[in-house]
Write an enzyme that holds these catalytic residues in place. Structure first.
Site, PDB file in Angstrom:
ATOM      1  N   ASP A   1       0.772  -1.667   0.238  1.00 43.14           N
ATOM      2  CA  ASP A   1      -0.016   0.171  -0.043  1.00 43.14           C
ATOM      3  C   ASP A   1       0.722   0.842   0.039  1.00 43.14           C
ATOM      4  OD1 ASP A   1       0.920  -0.542   2.277  1.00 43.14           O
ATOM      5  OD2 ASP A   1      -0.463  -1.432   3.584  1.00 43.14           O
TER       6      ASP A   1
ATOM      7  N   ASN B   1      -7.403  -2.534  14.551  1.00 44.21           N
ATOM      8  CA  ASN B   1      -8.933  -3.726  14.178  1.00 44.21           C
ATOM      9  C   ASN B   1      -9.142  -4.450  13.293  1.00 44.21           C
ATOM     10  OD1 ASN B   1      -8.344  -2.405  11.294  1.00 44.21           O
ATOM     11  ND2 ASN B   1      -9.406  -0.622  11.128  1.00 44.21           N
TER      12      ASN B   1
ATOM     13  N   HIS C   1      -7.375  -5.134  10.333  1.00 41.56           N
ATOM     14  CA  HIS C   1      -6.685  -4.574   8.808  1.00 41.56           C
ATOM     15  C   HIS C   1      -5.796  -5.923   8.359  1.00 41.56           C
ATOM     16  CE1 HIS C   1      -4.929  -0.842   9.661  1.00 41.56           C
ATOM     17  NE2 HIS C   1      -3.766  -1.661   9.706  1.00 41.56           N
TER      18      HIS C   1
ATOM     19  N   GLU D   1      -9.412  -2.264   4.849  1.00 41.80           N
ATOM     20  CA  GLU D   1      -9.846  -1.722   6.548  1.00 41.80           C
ATOM     21  C   GLU D   1     -11.825  -2.724   6.739  1.00 41.80           C
ATOM     22  OE1 GLU D   1      -8.351  -0.339   9.311  1.00 41.80           O
ATOM     23  OE2 GLU D   1      -7.768   2.042   8.101  1.00 41.80           O
TER      24      GLU D   1
HETATM   25  C1  F6R Z   1       1.394  -1.636   6.460  1.00 44.28           C
HETATM   26  C2  F6R Z   1      -0.261  -2.458   5.948  1.00 44.28           C
HETATM   27  C3  F6R Z   1      -0.748  -2.604   7.408  1.00 44.28           C
HETATM   28  C4  F6R Z   1       0.267  -2.422   8.552  1.00 44.28           C
HETATM   29  C5  F6R Z   1      -1.229  -3.331  10.209  1.00 44.28           C
HETATM   30  C6  F6R Z   1       0.300  -3.452  11.721  1.00 44.28           C
HETATM   31  O1  F6R Z   1       2.189  -1.282   5.139  1.00 44.28           O
HETATM   32  O2  F6R Z   1       0.001  -2.957   5.475  1.00 44.28           O
HETATM   33  O3  F6R Z   1      -1.531  -3.450   7.112  1.00 44.28           O
HETATM   34  O4  F6R Z   1       0.333  -3.636   8.619  1.00 44.28           O
HETATM   35  O5  F6R Z   1      -1.097  -1.625   9.679  1.00 44.28           O
HETATM   36  O6  F6R Z   1       0.849  -1.527  11.433  1.00 44.28           O
HETATM   37  P1  F6R Z   1       1.918  -1.920  12.692  1.00 44.28           P
HETATM   38  O7  F6R Z   1       3.194  -3.131  12.198  1.00 44.28           O
HETATM   39  O8  F6R Z   1       2.648  -0.585  12.672  1.00 44.28           O
HETATM   40  O9  F6R Z   1       1.579  -2.663  14.190  1.00 44.28           O
END
Ligand code: F6R
Length: 259
Positions: free
Chosen positions: A67, A136, A138, A143
């Site tokens: 992303d 959450n 995702h 989301e």
């Molecule tokens: C990032 C991504 C997100 C993160 C997730 C966890 O490229 O795709 O899904 O993996 O938000 O983020 P952290 O590791 O910062 O808790």
């Protein structure tokens, strides 16, 4: 789904770096699917260490990131392009041009999402997909309420995700509201998926992903449909699993091979 529970986060990180290195050793030209975020920083640090010790090479691999924020140019300090260069690409032997992220600054973000999906298909889909887990539920920026068959597209971030990611921005109000993200359907086409989560803040999402009903309320639960997914947790992130003892019996100490 293989569930590997490690005593602490450092061991979980070692395990994930080891799984990626094993895949690169078996298939040097693998197409990698890469993630950003706090969780992955330690994984990339391990891979850089291993690369310096000549234990892994990325020279023949290619990559697609999950992303990118809509509106951020690649050289923006908070773009995922910048993150990837700083955390991995500038320190390993991946050829320039072999790594790809969606262009957050594309004039037509929707067309960019369609082109990105097409590029993944043309590359033969992802061979080894690395994932983190949102508190959450995702994966990527899919989301809650995302279609479980979605393809790369633009998603509006939830307030909780913007708050969680505000730590990477000088001003919380600067966190973009939208991102281009691979879809859940895109991710599910990957040959092998490895998801890493550690810390108590991920325990609820991890339990919903592994043991909850498959539901758009927890996008990561779609991984229940994937044939080759390994979930790597530390004890804190495993804290809300009902069948924890079973997973630990099958994979003592988080070892990947069946005991
Ligand atoms: C990032 C991504 C997100 C993160 C997730 C966890 O490229 O795709 O899904 O993996 O938000 O983020 P952290 O590791 O910062 O808790």
């Amino acid at each position: 789904m293989k569930v590997l529970i490690h005593e602490d986060a450092a061991l979980a990180v070692d395990c994930v770096a080891g799984l990626m290195m094993a895949r690169l050793a078996r298939q040097p030209e693998v197409v990698l699917g890469l993630a950003t975020g706090g969780t992955m920083e330690a994984v990339y640090a391990r891979l850089i260490e291993a690369h310096r010790a000549r234990r892994v090479s990325f020279a023949r691999a290619r990559s697609f990131n999950l992303d990118e924020y809509v509106g951020l140019r690649p050289d923006h300090p908070c773009s995922y392009w910048r993150y990837m260069r700083e955390q991995l690409f500038d320190h390993v032997d991946m050829p320039a041009g072999a790594t790809r992220l969606p262009r957050g600054d594309a004039r037509d973000a929707e067309a960019e999402a369609v082109a990105y999906e097409r590029a993944i298909v043309e590359a033969g889909d992802i061979g080894f997909q690395l994932l983190g887990l949102g508190a959450n539920g995702h994966i990527g920026f899919n989301e809650p309420s995302s279609s479980l068959q979605s393809l790369t597209r633009i998603k509006t971030l939830t307030r909780s995700t913007r708050e969680a990611n505000a730590r990477f921005f000088a001003n919380p109000a600067d966190v973009p509201r939208r991102a281009i993200t691979m879809g859940i359907g895109t991710i599910l086409r990957a040959d092998e998926i490895v998801l890493l989560a550690y810390g108590a803040g991920k325990a609820e999402a991890a339990a919903a992903m592994i043991e909850g009903p498959m539901s758009a309320a927890c996008p990561a639960s779609a991984l229940q449909m994937h044939r080759r997914t390994t979930v790597v947790l530390d004890e804190a992130a495993a804290g809300k699993l009902t069948l924890r003892e079973y997973y630990e019996e099958v994979h003592p100490g988080g070892r990947s091979e069946v005991a």
